[in-house]
Design a protein around this motif. Sequence first.
Motif, PDB file in Angstrom:
ATOM      1  N   ASP A 321     -49.293  31.805 -71.066  1.00 35.45           N
ATOM      2  CA  ASP A 321     -48.710  32.980 -70.409  1.00 35.45           C
ATOM      3  C   ASP A 321     -49.741  34.084 -70.236  1.00 35.45           C
ATOM      4  O   ASP A 321     -49.400  35.252 -70.171  1.00 35.45           O
ATOM      5  N   MET A 322     -51.020  33.712 -70.188  1.00 40.13           N
ATOM      6  CA  MET A 322     -52.032  34.751 -69.985  1.00 40.13           C
ATOM      7  C   MET A 322     -51.895  35.336 -68.584  1.00 40.13           C
ATOM      8  O   MET A 322     -51.739  34.604 -67.612  1.00 40.13           O
ATOM      9  N   LYS A 323     -51.955  36.638 -68.508  1.00 36.95           N
ATOM     10  CA  LYS A 323     -51.837  37.325 -67.231  1.00 36.95           C
ATOM     11  C   LYS A 323     -53.213  37.753 -66.749  1.00 36.95           C
ATOM     12  O   LYS A 323     -54.219  37.555 -67.421  1.00 36.95           O
ATOM     13  N   ARG A 324     -53.258  38.349 -65.548  1.00 35.48           N
ATOM     14  CA  ARG A 324     -54.532  38.861 -65.079  1.00 35.48           C
ATOM     15  C   ARG A 324     -55.075  39.848 -66.105  1.00 35.48           C
ATOM     16  O   ARG A 324     -54.300  40.453 -66.820  1.00 35.48           O
ATOM     17  N   PRO A 325     -56.384  40.024 -66.209  1.00 35.29           N
ATOM     18  CA  PRO A 325     -57.397  39.709 -65.207  1.00 35.29           C
ATOM     19  C   PRO A 325     -57.737  38.226 -65.114  1.00 35.29           C
ATOM     20  O   PRO A 325     -58.175  37.633 -66.092  1.00 35.29           O
ATOM     21  N   GLN A 326     -57.512  37.653 -63.949  1.00 36.21           N
ATOM     22  CA  GLN A 326     -57.910  36.275 -63.715  1.00 36.21           C
ATOM     23  C   GLN A 326     -59.369  36.211 -63.261  1.00 36.21           C
ATOM     24  O   GLN A 326     -60.022  35.181 -63.399  1.00 36.21           O
ATOM     25  N   LEU A 327     -59.876  37.286 -62.680  1.00 37.55           N
ATOM     26  CA  LEU A 327     -61.248  37.316 -62.188  1.00 37.55           C
ATOM     27  C   LEU A 327     -62.187  37.700 -63.325  1.00 37.55           C
ATOM     28  O   LEU A 327     -61.790  37.893 -64.460  1.00 37.55           O
ATOM     29  N   SER A 328     -63.452  37.836 -62.997  1.00 35.77           N
ATOM     30  CA  SER A 328     -64.380  38.369 -63.978  1.00 35.77           C
ATOM     31  C   SER A 328     -64.013  39.824 -64.251  1.00 35.77           C
ATOM     32  O   SER A 328     -63.415  40.490 -63.397  1.00 35.77           O
ATOM     33  N   PRO A 329     -64.347  40.341 -65.436  1.00 35.61           N
ATOM     34  CA  PRO A 329     -63.989  41.738 -65.736  1.00 35.61           C
ATOM     35  C   PRO A 329     -64.504  42.720 -64.684  1.00 35.61           C
ATOM     36  O   PRO A 329     -63.784  43.618 -64.265  1.00 35.61           O
ATOM     37  N   GLY A 330     -65.760  42.521 -64.245  1.00 29.98           N
ATOM     38  CA  GLY A 330     -66.316  43.439 -63.252  1.00 29.98           C
ATOM     39  C   GLY A 330     -65.556  43.408 -61.945  1.00 29.98           C
ATOM     40  O   GLY A 330     -65.243  44.450 -61.368  1.00 29.98           O
ATOM     41  N   ALA A 331     -65.229  42.177 -61.465  1.00 29.79           N
ATOM     42  CA  ALA A 331     -64.512  42.042 -60.193  1.00 29.79           C
ATOM     43  C   ALA A 331     -63.116  42.645 -60.293  1.00 29.79           C
ATOM     44  O   ALA A 331     -62.636  43.299 -59.360  1.00 29.79           O
ATOM     45  N   TYR A 332     -62.456  42.435 -61.422  1.00 30.51           N
ATOM     46  CA  TYR A 332     -61.098  42.963 -61.592  1.00 30.51           C
ATOM     47  C   TYR A 332     -61.115  44.496 -61.608  1.00 30.51           C
ATOM     48  O   TYR A 332     -60.320  45.145 -60.914  1.00 30.51           O
ATOM     49  N   LEU A 333     -61.998  45.076 -62.401  1.00 30.47           N
ATOM     50  CA  LEU A 333     -62.036  46.528 -62.517  1.00 30.47           C
ATOM     51  C   LEU A 333     -62.491  47.176 -61.211  1.00 30.47           C
ATOM     52  O   LEU A 333     -62.012  48.249 -60.836  1.00 30.47           O
ATOM     53  N   TYR A 334     -63.396  46.511 -60.495  1.00 32.72           N
ATOM     54  CA  TYR A 334     -63.831  47.041 -59.204  1.00 32.72           C
ATOM     55  C   TYR A 334     -62.677  47.041 -58.204  1.00 32.72           C
ATOM     56  O   TYR A 334     -62.526  47.976 -57.409  1.00 32.72           O
ATOM     57  N   ALA A 335     -61.832  45.985 -58.266  1.00 27.78           N
ATOM     58  CA  ALA A 335     -60.731  45.858 -57.307  1.00 27.78           C
ATOM     59  C   ALA A 335     -59.576  46.794 -57.629  1.00 27.78           C
ATOM     60  O   ALA A 335     -58.870  47.242 -56.731  1.00 27.78           O
ATOM     61  N   THR A 336     -59.356  47.094 -58.914  1.00 26.98           N
ATOM     62  CA  THR A 336     -58.146  47.824 -59.302  1.00 26.98           C
ATOM     63  C   THR A 336     -58.405  49.212 -59.890  1.00 26.98           C
ATOM     64  O   THR A 336     -57.509  50.065 -59.844  1.00 26.98           O
ATOM     65  N   GLY A 341     -54.809  49.264 -67.928  1.00 26.81           N
ATOM     66  CA  GLY A 341     -54.094  48.002 -67.759  1.00 26.81           C
ATOM     67  C   GLY A 341     -54.942  46.815 -68.136  1.00 26.81           C
ATOM     68  O   GLY A 341     -54.456  45.826 -68.705  1.00 26.81           O
ATOM     69  N   PHE A 342     -56.239  46.889 -67.836  1.00 24.92           N
ATOM     70  CA  PHE A 342     -57.168  45.823 -68.194  1.00 24.92           C
ATOM     71  C   PHE A 342     -57.173  45.616 -69.704  1.00 24.92           C
ATOM     72  O   PHE A 342     -57.056  44.485 -70.207  1.00 24.92           O
ATOM     73  N   ALA A 343     -57.307  46.706 -70.458  1.00 18.78           N
ATOM     74  CA  ALA A 343     -57.367  46.608 -71.917  1.00 18.78           C
ATOM     75  C   ALA A 343     -56.063  46.040 -72.480  1.00 18.78           C
ATOM     76  O   ALA A 343     -56.077  45.194 -73.387  1.00 18.78           O
ATOM     77  N   PHE A 344     -54.929  46.491 -71.932  1.00 20.67           N
ATOM     78  CA  PHE A 344     -53.636  46.015 -72.445  1.00 20.67           C
ATOM     79  C   PHE A 344     -53.455  44.526 -72.172  1.00 20.67           C
ATOM     80  O   PHE A 344     -52.991  43.773 -73.027  1.00 20.67           O
ATOM     81  N   LYS A 345     -53.822  44.077 -70.969  1.00 20.84           N
ATOM     82  CA  LYS A 345     -53.630  42.670 -70.619  1.00 20.84           C
ATOM     83  C   LYS A 345     -54.536  41.766 -71.450  1.00 20.84           C
ATOM     84  O   LYS A 345     -54.126  40.684 -71.868  1.00 20.84           O
ATOM     85  N   VAL A 346     -55.754  42.212 -71.700  1.00 25.30           N
ATOM     86  CA  VAL A 346     -56.655  41.416 -72.532  1.00 25.30           C
ATOM     87  C   VAL A 346     -56.098  41.316 -73.950  1.00 25.30           C
ATOM     88  O   VAL A 346     -56.121  40.250 -74.572  1.00 25.30           O
ATOM     89  N   ALA A 347     -55.585  42.432 -74.458  1.00 25.87           N
ATOM     90  CA  ALA A 347     -55.008  42.412 -75.804  1.00 25.87           C
ATOM     91  C   ALA A 347     -53.802  41.480 -75.884  1.00 25.87           C
ATOM     92  O   ALA A 347     -53.616  40.752 -76.866  1.00 25.87           O
ATOM     93  N   LYS A 348     -52.964  41.486 -74.848  1.00 25.38           N
ATOM     94  CA  LYS A 348     -51.810  40.587 -74.830  1.00 25.38           C
ATOM     95  C   LYS A 348     -52.253  39.135 -74.693  1.00 25.38           C
ATOM     96  O   LYS A 348     -51.730  38.236 -75.364  1.00 25.38           O
ATOM     97  N   ASN A 349     -53.236  38.884 -73.832  1.00 26.65           N
ATOM     98  CA  ASN A 349     -53.741  37.528 -73.667  1.00 26.65           C
ATOM     99  C   ASN A 349     -54.322  36.969 -74.957  1.00 26.65           C
ATOM    100  O   ASN A 349     -54.282  35.760 -75.202  1.00 26.65           O
ATOM    101  N   MET A 512     -50.430  45.228 -52.079  1.00 24.78           N
ATOM    102  CA  MET A 512     -49.586  45.334 -53.267  1.00 24.78           C
ATOM    103  C   MET A 512     -48.520  46.404 -53.082  1.00 24.78           C
ATOM    104  O   MET A 512     -47.365  46.218 -53.489  1.00 24.78           O
ATOM    105  N   ALA A 513     -48.870  47.528 -52.464  1.00 24.30           N
ATOM    106  CA  ALA A 513     -47.900  48.594 -52.217  1.00 24.30           C
ATOM    107  C   ALA A 513     -46.831  48.135 -51.233  1.00 24.30           C
ATOM    108  O   ALA A 513     -45.635  48.412 -51.407  1.00 24.30           O
ATOM    109  N   ALA A 514     -47.235  47.408 -50.187  1.00 22.92           N
ATOM    110  CA  ALA A 514     -46.281  46.917 -49.194  1.00 22.92           C
ATOM    111  C   ALA A 514     -45.327  45.896 -49.807  1.00 22.92           C
ATOM    112  O   ALA A 514     -44.133  45.881 -49.503  1.00 22.92           O
ATOM    113  N   GLU A 515     -45.840  45.049 -50.697  1.00 21.81           N
ATOM    114  CA  GLU A 515     -44.981  44.070 -51.367  1.00 21.81           C
ATOM    115  C   GLU A 515     -43.929  44.762 -52.226  1.00 21.81           C
ATOM    116  O   GLU A 515     -42.753  44.381 -52.218  1.00 21.81           O
TER     117      GLU A 515
END
Length: 592
Positions: A321-336, A341-349, A512-515
Amino acid sequence: MTGDETAGDRTDGGRATGARGASASAGTPDETEEFRVHTTDSPDDGVRVFGRPLHASAERLADEYRNRDLSDFLAAEARRSCGSYVLADFAEEGVRLVTSPGYPGGYVAPLGDSTVVATVLSRALEYVPRERLSFDPDALERFYERVELQLPFTSVFESIHRLPPASYIDVDGGSIAEFRHFAGRGEGRPANLASAFGEIARPVADEDVLLLFSGGVDSTAYYLALDRHRGDGALDLAAVDIGPNANNVPRARRVADAAGAELDVFDYRWPPDSAATLDRLQRNLERDFVNPFAPSNGLDADDRYDIVCNGQNTDAVATVDMKRPQLSPGAYLYATRDFGGFAFKVAKNAQFTDPYVESETLRRLYARLALSVRDTDFAADPSAIGYLVGAVSCMRPTFVAPGDDETATEEVGTLLARTRESDLRTAIDVLNFYYYSHNMSKELTTFPVADGTRMSLPANWGPLVSYFLGKRRRFRDAISPKREIYEYVADRLGRTYQDAAFDSVADRKREMAAESAYKADLPLPLLGRNADRLDPDESLVVSMASDDELAADLRTRYESALGRVGGTATYHEARKLHRIVNLEAILSNVYG
C-alpha cells in the motif's frame, strides 16, 4: 452433483492417483463468469476447467492435477499460472475446487444438505431460499461505508463466504472439509523483474491482445513486455477518456508515441451518453458487485481480440500500500513542491519495509509519534498480530479502526490458518493480495467488456505475484516504491518514463485540479433508474434486517439515497450510493 455449462465444450478429466474423475476429452473451457456448481445426490464424475488458463491448455492442466501431488500442483500454479480459471474435480462425495491467482473471485454457500459455489453472486443466491438468508451487520456496515476496503473472505451475508483467487476448497456435500490459499507459495520466483514480465508475456504472444493503456508507468511496462515477446498475435492499445484525470488521454498519447505505438481512444465520461452502456451497467448491477465508474466499462472494441489486459493492481502487488512518491525524490518534489506531503508519505510507506516489520520497538515508537500528530481516531497495537489487524482494518499497519478489531482479527486468523503462513514479513504481502488485489480484480474482471471479450489483470498472475510477494523492501523503497518498474521502462524505452510522460509542472497541476473539480459534481443516472427500489417500505434489504437498530440504519440510508435521485454527488459519495442500489438490485433480481 451438477455443474452448469454455457458456451463451449467442457474439459472432463479421468480417474488417477490423487484425483477423481473419468477419462478426459478436449474442448473449449466454459467461462468463469458462468461458473457454478451445486452438490447434490446425483454424481457427475470428472475434472472440468471453467475459464481460460493461458499458460497451459485446459486438458493439460486437468492432466497435471490428476497426476501430481496436490501440494506440488498448487505450488506450480502459484508460480506460473496466467489467465483466469476454476478447476472443478467432481465426485459423488463432493467437489474439490482450485481457483487460479487471476480468478476474479466468487462465493461459497453451504446449505446444510448441499453447497453452491459460483463466480456471480446472483447465481449462488438462486439456490439459497430467501428465508435462510441473513446479513452480517458488521460486514454490511463496512460494505456501505468503506467501498475500497472490503474484507477478502467475508461477504455481507452470514451464511455465504467469499471464494478468493489462488484458493483450494474441498466441499463435502453441505459442508466445507478444507479451505486453503496458496498465493505466494510457489516453486521459487523469477530471477528478476524482466523475467517475470517475460513469463506473463509469452503465454499470450500468439493471442490477439488489447491492452488498456493509461500511459502510466505500469501499463507502459506491460506494453513493452508484451511487444518484446510478441509472436503471431496482434497487440493494440486503447485508452478510455473518463474526463479530466491525472491518467489522461494526452499523456497516454505522449507515452504511446514514445514507444512507437498507435492508440485508440474510447469515451466514458460520466454519465455515459449511451443507453446501451447504461443498460449493460444495470444488468451487471443486478448480478454482482461492480464499480460503474471503472474506465473499462467504456471499452467497446471489436470482437477480434482474444483477451483484454489491464495494468490495474500493479501498485498493490508490487508495493503493498505504498503511496507516491513513485518517482525519484527530486522529480517528485520538482513536480509538486509538496515537501510536507513528501515527508508524510515516506513515513507512512516506511511501515511496509522490512526493518519496520521486523522491529516491534520501531513500530511502538512510530505509533506513539503518529498518534500524537494525526491518527488520534485509531487505536494502536504495535504487536505482530496488531500490525496485520491494522492492515486489514484500515490499510494502516499498527492502527485499528474503531469497531473493526474483532472482525479484522478473525480475518487475519483465517488468512494465517488457510495459508499456513507464520512469517510476518510474507504474511503482510499475502494478506494484501487477498485483500486489496482480490477486491479490485472482482470489480473489474467478473464481467466481460462491452463486446464480450474477457479482461484480465496480469499483475495478479502467478509470475508477478511470485516475484513481488515476500520480496525484501528496504527503507529506500519507501522513498521510491516503484523504482524497479521505472528502471525497467527506461531500459526498454531508451529514455526515462518521466521524460516521455510529462509536459510541465504547470500542466500536471492543472490536470489534478480539473480532476478534483470534475469528481466533485457527478450525476447519478443509475439512482434514477432504480428509484423504486430505494423506497425503504418496498426494499428487500430493509425487510431482511435482523433487528430494529439495523432496520433503522438501513431506512436512513435508503431515504438519504432516494433524496439524491436527480441530483449529483462527489465521486466517493456516488460510490457509496451505488452500493445501496447494487445490493438491492441483486436481491430484487433473484427474489423480487
